[in-house]
Scaffold this motif. Sequence first.
Motif, short mmCIF file in Angstrom:
data_model
loop_
_atom_site.label_atom_id
_atom_site.label_comp_id
_atom_site.label_asym_id
_atom_site.label_seq_id
_atom_site.Cartn_x
_atom_site.Cartn_y
_atom_site.Cartn_z
N GLY A 41 2.10 2.23 -3.53
CA GLY A 41 1.16 2.54 -4.59
C GLY A 41 0.24 1.42 -5.02
O GLY A 41 -0.52 1.58 -5.97
N CYS A 58 -3.05 -0.38 -4.89
CA CYS A 58 -4.36 0.05 -4.39
C CYS A 58 -5.33 -1.09 -4.15
O CYS A 58 -6.00 -1.13 -3.14
CB CYS A 58 -4.99 1.03 -5.37
SG CYS A 58 -4.13 2.60 -5.43
N ASP A 59 -5.43 -2.00 -5.12
CA ASP A 59 -6.43 -3.05 -5.02
C ASP A 59 -6.07 -4.19 -5.95
O ASP A 59 -5.24 -4.04 -6.85
CB ASP A 59 -7.81 -2.50 -5.40
CG ASP A 59 -8.96 -3.34 -4.89
OD1 ASP A 59 -8.72 -4.32 -4.15
OD2 ASP A 59 -10.11 -3.03 -5.23
N TRP A 61 -4.58 -3.01 -9.38
CA TRP A 61 -4.66 -1.57 -9.56
C TRP A 61 -3.54 -0.90 -8.79
O TRP A 61 -3.22 -1.30 -7.66
CB TRP A 61 -5.99 -1.04 -9.01
CG TRP A 61 -7.16 -1.25 -9.90
CD1 TRP A 61 -7.72 -0.33 -10.75
CD2 TRP A 61 -7.96 -2.43 -10.02
NE1 TRP A 61 -8.80 -0.89 -11.38
CE2 TRP A 61 -8.96 -2.17 -10.96
CE3 TRP A 61 -7.90 -3.69 -9.42
CZ2 TRP A 61 -9.92 -3.11 -11.31
CZ3 TRP A 61 -8.85 -4.64 -9.77
CH2 TRP A 61 -9.84 -4.35 -10.71
N VAL A 62 -2.95 0.13 -9.39
CA VAL A 62 -1.95 0.96 -8.71
C VAL A 62 -2.46 2.40 -8.71
O VAL A 62 -3.32 2.75 -9.54
CB VAL A 62 -0.56 0.85 -9.38
CG1 VAL A 62 -0.01 -0.56 -9.27
CG2 VAL A 62 -0.61 1.28 -10.83
N ARG A 63 -1.94 3.21 -7.80
CA ARG A 63 -2.50 4.56 -7.65
C ARG A 63 -2.35 5.44 -8.88
O ARG A 63 -3.06 6.40 -9.05
CB ARG A 63 -1.93 5.24 -6.42
CG ARG A 63 -0.52 5.68 -6.55
CD ARG A 63 -0.07 6.52 -5.36
NE ARG A 63 1.36 6.40 -5.22
CZ ARG A 63 1.98 6.01 -4.13
NH1 ARG A 63 1.29 5.74 -3.07
NH2 ARG A 63 3.27 5.91 -4.10
N GLU A 64 -1.42 5.10 -9.76
CA GLU A 64 -1.19 5.92 -10.93
C GLU A 64 -2.27 5.77 -12.00
O GLU A 64 -2.34 6.55 -12.94
CB GLU A 64 0.17 5.58 -11.58
CG GLU A 64 1.36 5.87 -10.69
CD GLU A 64 1.73 4.69 -9.78
OE1 GLU A 64 1.12 3.61 -9.91
OE2 GLU A 64 2.62 4.87 -8.94
N ALA A 87 0.82 -1.22 0.00
CA ALA A 87 0.00 0.00 0.00
C ALA A 87 0.85 1.26 0.00
O ALA A 87 0.55 2.24 -0.69
CB ALA A 87 -0.95 -0.01 1.19
N CYS A 88 1.96 1.23 0.73
CA CYS A 88 2.84 2.40 0.79
C CYS A 88 3.63 2.60 -0.51
O CYS A 88 4.22 3.65 -0.73
CB CYS A 88 3.80 2.30 1.98
SG CYS A 88 4.93 0.90 1.87
#
Length: 116
Positions: free
Chosen positions: A37, A39-40, A60-63, A34-35
């Motif tokens: 990036g 996400c899910d 999924w990644v935060r980007e 999670a730290c």
Amino acid sequence: MMDQQAYATNVVSLRQGLLPRHREYLMRWLQAGACMGLCDADITDRDENDEIDLEHVLVWVRENANPAYMVRPEGKGMGWVLIDQIHERPLATYRSFEAALHAIRPVLSCGATAAA
């Protein structure tokens, strides 16, 4: 002598799939990443276009709002294919599920799961 038809019905496919230990590793990997990036992740048995009927993982990644990666069993072997979902192209094939996730984000040691 064994009847050929009887022999054919006893053949067991070695098609690889997600085991409970893979699911457990995925959840630990996702939490640890999670730290970095992550996400899910979602485990599904079909893709959006119904082109893949094997159980696979979308990540999924935060980007990106859409899934960035797919990890699925290799169709003709015992490997795991890592696919760039954004550019719709395979990146590499790995011997283990854990190694494929490690290639996305190296947040857990690659050998952190005992063999089933």
